[in-house]
Design an enzyme around this catalytic site. Structure first.
Site, mmCIF file in Angstrom:
data_model
loop_
_atom_site.group_PDB
_atom_site.id
_atom_site.type_symbol
_atom_site.label_atom_id
_atom_site.label_comp_id
_atom_site.label_asym_id
_atom_site.label_seq_id
_atom_site.Cartn_x
_atom_site.Cartn_y
_atom_site.Cartn_z
ATOM 1 N N ASN A 7 42.627 52.575 46.439
ATOM 2 C CA ASN A 7 42.735 51.820 45.193
ATOM 3 C C ASN A 7 41.713 50.699 45.206
ATOM 4 O O ASN A 7 41.960 49.598 45.706
ATOM 5 C CB ASN A 7 44.152 51.278 45.022
ATOM 6 C CG ASN A 7 45.152 52.373 44.739
ATOM 7 O OD1 ASN A 7 45.219 52.898 43.629
ATOM 8 N ND2 ASN A 7 45.909 52.760 45.769
ATOM 9 N N GLU A 8 40.544 51.001 44.678
ATOM 10 C CA GLU A 8 39.419 50.086 44.704
ATOM 11 C C GLU A 8 39.625 48.922 43.724
ATOM 12 O O GLU A 8 40.552 48.945 42.907
ATOM 13 C CB GLU A 8 38.137 50.849 44.356
ATOM 14 C CG GLU A 8 37.811 51.988 45.312
ATOM 15 C CD GLU A 8 37.301 51.512 46.665
ATOM 16 O OE1 GLU A 8 37.522 50.338 47.027
ATOM 17 O OE2 GLU A 8 36.681 52.322 47.383
ATOM 18 N N PRO A 9 38.769 47.886 43.805
ATOM 19 C CA PRO A 9 38.881 46.764 42.869
ATOM 20 C C PRO A 9 38.935 47.246 41.424
ATOM 21 O O PRO A 9 38.158 48.105 41.009
ATOM 22 C CB PRO A 9 37.598 45.971 43.147
ATOM 23 C CG PRO A 9 37.298 46.240 44.582
ATOM 24 C CD PRO A 9 37.702 47.662 44.806
ATOM 25 N N SER A 53 41.896 48.484 40.246
ATOM 26 C CA SER A 53 43.077 49.338 40.150
ATOM 27 C C SER A 53 44.266 48.526 39.657
ATOM 28 O O SER A 53 44.556 47.446 40.165
ATOM 29 C CB SER A 53 43.403 49.956 41.517
ATOM 30 O OG SER A 53 42.355 50.785 41.964
ATOM 31 N N THR A 67 33.080 50.544 50.236
ATOM 32 C CA THR A 67 33.924 51.498 50.938
ATOM 33 C C THR A 67 33.095 52.627 51.518
ATOM 34 O O THR A 67 33.314 53.070 52.653
ATOM 35 C CB THR A 67 34.992 52.062 49.986
ATOM 36 O OG1 THR A 67 35.790 50.977 49.488
ATOM 37 C CG2 THR A 67 35.879 53.069 50.679
#
Length: 664
Positions: A162-164, A166, A181
């Site tokens: 869940n990247e920035p 999300s 990532t």
């Protein structure tokens, strides 16, 4: 801890957080909680649903659960598991597959029913993914929901993938991976260009549905983002911060990962302190930096108005505190890291232990074939120039960090060299043909053959010789240890074993050094520095009672990935502009790492740029604190082995134990 301090902590730490000294302690505590729930559910005749994570963080927990299964009879027959994520696309048998990861670290060693194991499927067509993600959510609900969700935290603050950006309510889905990532994953894929751009991940909302959540983090590299998630605002920019809204979430950190928590970094802001010399130094340096003042100009009012009333009340006035800290910092500075001979002494010079032994036998342990010149190249040059018997021990071959095109270029050279001089050998011809065919047809992420690994190791070895010679170290004093734990051909290494430790023991007993320099740069993202250091500590533990060791000092350097905090520094070696240029040239001898390293980690700069910026930064800090102004400074802390027990103490007070060497 007092109730008042508990309240002060709670106001800053918005997720319950436990800090244990060693990662092994964290792993054991988490594994015990999981095992207890499994047993309770077994007694109730119910299933236990686990949400599992991948990556380096949870491997110790899985190892402990496997141990419990084999030695304590812990059964997993009633366990249902759901993994957080998987790269997309990804075949389950690929080296980087999380299916393979979970089988290697857990599933193939326990009695879990394969039908109860769920890992997102990376083999689907893109059209099938949305329906599959909905089915994954339904499978979790049908299993009764997740009882315990295990998490790590990524450098962007992601949990799962869940990247920035999300959202709190996000569910299982296909996601585009953040560049940071992918950079962090580059080592696993032998280059960022081979890292998938997408992944299937549980959503934040899916994770928050778990009844219990445990997030773990280890090492200095996770300290800043962990503190941000625990103490910062809840924001989609840091997905882990959403755990603040969970009623039963907990964070488990080792001491290194807790370094940026207020309770660790600025403890005087959360409650009463035990003001030992090291904490006083940290507070004074922090205050000087906060107010942009030299140490000797800090006033009683400065201390009082910045939350340091307790310090000034117990140890004031400011003049005395300032003077003591300044004198300590001033005493760390020495242009004679190996000690000054009696003939060069002047009244008032700082005398270091064993100065009467001159010249000294010194050995620098370099985890990779370039860490020596990157991290302490200026000191190496200084020691050689001052006449010491300098040795360098390259602990690993560094063969995985060579680009294929560089290996092919050297193979072409060897082939044409043999042809030019009429050197013919059937075996050599076979090897030449294999190398050329393998490299020209190599697939992304494919493990090199043993022949390619040897060739790449030779490339690194030649560069190390060039760098060592340039610093002034003779060829016979360059030692290539090729520690077996490293030689897997992949980023994932074997545990340190008896053979690794004995190699170092044999070298130490042969040289019997007066000074040992070792890499304390534990933020190395691949873990090699940490493992190499633990092997050195284990070897020293075996020789520490020998007569020669009584005159030996152990100094830890940093520089490739981080620098020592100023309050920890015990030896600061000034580097002149000319020496800094010589250090740069020594780093340049490592041509395979020049311009672009295969595994650069989170810092995109070249290694010489990182090293110079850190060395100059330390010098600027010393200058700002009111000390002498230098071009650059290389910093060291001392490690003192425990002559009675199994560990030792680093100069900044960190206890180091050897019990975990085998599992590092």
């Amino acid at each position: 801890m007092s109730s008042a301090l508990d309240m002060q902590m709670a106001s800053r730490e918005k997720i319950p957080t436990q800090v244990l000294t060693d990662p092994a302690d964290v792993n054991a505590a988490v594994a015990r909680e999981i095992a207890e729930l499994i047993r309770v559910r077994q007694a109730e005749g119910k299933t236990c649903v686990l949400g599992l994570a991948t990556g380096s963080t949870p491997t110790g927990v899985y190892a402990e659960l496997v141990r419990m299964h084999k030695e304590e009879g812990l059964s997993f027959k009633n366990v249902v598991s759901f993994n957080l994520d998987e790269y997309f696309p990804m075949q389950p048998n690929e080296l980087q597959s999380y299916h393979r990861f979970m089988n290697e670290h857990l599933f193939s060693h326990i009695d879990i029913d394969p039908k109860n194991v769920h890992v997102p499927d990376g083999t689907l067509s893109i059209e099938e993914v949305p329906h599959y993600c909905q089915a994954y959510e339904k499978a979790i609900r049908d299993a009764g929901g997740i009882d315990i969700q295990l998490l790590g935290i990524g450098r962007t603050g992601h949990i799962g993938f869940n990247e920035p950006g999300s959202g709190k309510g996000s569910r299982t889905r296909l996601i585009w991976l953040d560049r940071k990532t992918r950079i962090d994953a580059a080592s696993d894929f032998f280059g960022m260009e081979n890292v998938p751009t997408k992944a299937i991940t549980m959503g934040v909302g899916t994770i928050l549905d778990a009844r219990r959540i445990i997030m773990m983090a280890f090492g200095e590299g996770k300290a800043r983002i962990s503190a941000e998630a625990i103490e910062g605002e809840v924001t989609p920019v840091v997905a882990a911060s959403f755990l603040q809204d969970h009623p039963n979430a907990q964070v488990m950190l080792d001491s290194a990962a807790a370094a940026h928590l207020t309770r660790t970094n600025l403890p005087w802001l959360v409650g009463p302190c035990d003001w030992d010399a090291k904490l006083i130094r940290r507070a004074v340096i922090w205050l000087a930096q906060l107010l942009d003042k030299p140490v000797l100009k800090l006033t009683d009012e400065d201390y009082n108005e910045s939350g340091l009333q307790e310090l000034i009340a117990e140890h004031g006035p400011a003049y005395e505190i300032n003077r003591n800290v300044f004198r300590y910092l001033q005493a760390t500075i020495t242009g004679w890291p190996g000690g000054k001979p009696s003939s060069a002494k002047r009244p008032g010079d700082l005398r270091r232990a064993s100065d009467e032994v001159f010249p000294k036998r010194c050995i620098c342990f370099s985890p990779h074939p370039d860490d020596d010149v990157i991290s302490m190249g200026g000191t190496l040059i200084r020691l050689c120039d001052q006449g010491h018997d300098m040795h360098i021990a390259y602990q690993t071959s560094g063969n995985i960090a060579v680009f294929d095109e560089d290996a092919l270029r050297f193979a072409d050279f060897a082939k044409e060299f043999n042809e030019l001089f009429g050197i013919s050998d059937h075996k050599a011809g076979e090897i030449e043909e294999h190398i050329e065919e393998f490299l020209r047809n190599k697939k992304p992420g494919q493990v090199d053959s043993p022949e390619i690994q040897k060739l790449k190791g030779l490339i690194r070895r030649g560069e190390a010789r060039a760098g060592g010679r340039y610093c002034g170290v003779s060829d016979e004093n360059l030692h290539f240890l090729d520690m077996p734990f490293y030689e897997t051909g992949t980023v994932r290494k074997k545990p340190v074993g008896e053979e690794d430790i004995q190699i170092i023991v044999d070298l130490l007993q042969k040289i019997q050094p007066h000074q040992i320099y070792a890499a304390g740069d534990l933020s190395d993202p691949h873990g090699t520095h940490r493992v190499c250091l633990m092997a050195i500590f284990a070897a020293i533990h075996r020789v520490k009672n020998e007569a020669w060791f009584k005159d030996c000092q152990v100094w830890l350097y940093r520089g490739a990935w981080q620098e020592w905090e100023p309050e920890h520094i015990e030896m600061a070696v000034p580097i002149s502009p000319q020496e800094l240029q010589r250090k740069r040239q020594a780093i340049f001898k490592h041509e395979s790492q020049k311009d672009k390293a295969l595994f650069p980690g989170s810092d995109p700069r070249e290694f010489w740029q990182r090293a110079e910026d850190r060395n100059r930064g330390t010098a600027k800090l010393y200058d700002a604190l009111g000390l002498a102004e230098y071009e650059a400074i290389e910093a060291f802390v001392r490690w003192v082995p425990d002559l009675e027990g199994d560990g030792g103490t680093v100069g900044f007070g960190e206890a180091v134990t050897l019990a975990g060497v085998q599992s590092s």
